[in-house]
Design a protein around this motif. Structure first.
Motif, mmCIF file in Angstrom:
data_model
loop_
_atom_site.group_PDB
_atom_site.id
_atom_site.type_symbol
_atom_site.label_atom_id
_atom_site.label_comp_id
_atom_site.label_asym_id
_atom_site.label_seq_id
_atom_site.Cartn_x
_atom_site.Cartn_y
_atom_site.Cartn_z
ATOM 1 N N TYR A 80 0.818 -1.225 0.000
ATOM 2 C CA TYR A 80 0.000 0.000 0.000
ATOM 3 C C TYR A 80 0.849 1.271 0.000
ATOM 4 N N SER A 81 1.877 1.289 0.815
ATOM 5 C CA SER A 81 2.743 2.465 0.911
ATOM 6 C C SER A 81 4.121 2.021 1.372
ATOM 7 N N GLU A 82 5.091 2.904 1.217
ATOM 8 C CA GLU A 82 6.449 2.596 1.665
ATOM 9 C C GLU A 82 6.482 2.373 3.171
ATOM 10 N N LYS A 83 5.727 3.165 3.903
ATOM 11 C CA LYS A 83 5.664 3.027 5.363
ATOM 12 C C LYS A 83 5.089 1.662 5.755
ATOM 13 N N THR A 84 3.991 1.275 5.108
ATOM 14 C CA THR A 84 3.363 -0.010 5.402
ATOM 15 C C THR A 84 4.297 -1.165 5.044
ATOM 16 N N SER A 185 -5.759 1.025 7.587
ATOM 17 C CA SER A 185 -4.582 1.124 8.453
ATOM 18 C C SER A 185 -4.710 0.177 9.631
#
Length: 245
Positions: A80-84, A185
């Protein structure tokens, strides 16, 4: 350890199979076949296909007669995202960045191990939808990964269960634009768990509060979503030629 009086079904997957967050399709399935089949829950919260592949020998060592596999939701969510993605890599100690390619490789590895273990019947489900917004990237990826599951399952001559397609059909027939204001999230999921445990709100009540048709938190299932999963598994089991219990 396993009883010899009934055929044993192992359900392999992540938190959706483990069934402590959201409504449990596993408990529904177990109840439907009570007295006819024995069930083992091999769902582990947070598992990606990499994690299932790592522990698949523990599953095959139980010598089940039938295996039902539902894995890939966390593989999709991790993209989903770099953070995830970094959070998944750290938490699950992944050797590489989750991707469609790594998922395909892991899935084929899991299925080959199950086949090598001489499990008589193996069924593979496509993925439940992530979000109910057809324009959301995770919704689209759940469809893409499901198409990949169908291709690999066909190549390995195994039974494919069309869960993703059924959930999409359900949303289309419901003709209701789902709420998309709440982000996907872990924090949102934890808030739902908090409300369920401390405020004693049912999963379906939380789903309704959030304006969802199939899930509690974009990912984990309400009764409708879990029933669609259970129905896929039930139809697979009823088509098998099993000896009478």
């Amino acid at each position: 350890m396993r009883r010899l009086l009934m055929n044993t079904v192992v359900c392999i997957g992540d938190s959706i199979t483990y069934g402590r967050v959201g409504v449990s399709y596993f408990e529904m399935l177990k109840s439907e076949f009570r007295g006819k089949l024995e069930f083992i829950n091999s769902g582990v919260n947070g598992n990606l296909s990499y994690d299932v592949l790592k522990r698949i020998e523990k599953v095959t060592s139980m010598k089940p007669d039938i295996a039902i596999l539902l894995v890939g939701t966390n593989d999709v969510w991790a993209t989903y995202s770099e953070k995830t993605m970094k959070a998944y890599i750290r938490k699950n100690r992944l050797p590489e960045r989750p991707s469609k390619e790594s998922y395909a490789r892991n899935l084929a590895g899991i299925l080959q191990r199950l086949k090598t273990a001489s499990i008589a019947n193996i069924g593979v489900m496509s993925l439940p939808l992530i979000t109910e917004d057809s324009e959301h990237i995770l919704f689209k990826r759940s469809v893409e990964y499901s198409e990949l599951i169908k291709k690999i399952t066909s190549q390995m001559d195994l039974c494919y269960m069309d869960l993703n397609e059924r959930q999409r059909d359900y949303l289309k027939k419901a003709d209701k634009r789902p709420s998309s204001g709440r982000e996907v999230s872990w924090e949102f999921t934890l808030r739902m768990i908090f409300k369920h445990i401390l405020l004693r709100k049912s999963w379906d009540a939380l789903s309704q509060e959030n304006g969802f048709l199939l899930t509690v938190d974009h990912v984990h299932q309400n009764t409708t979503g879990a029933t669609l999963i259970k129905d896929c598994a039930s139809e697979f089991l009823r088509k098998l030629s099993l000896p009478d219990s």
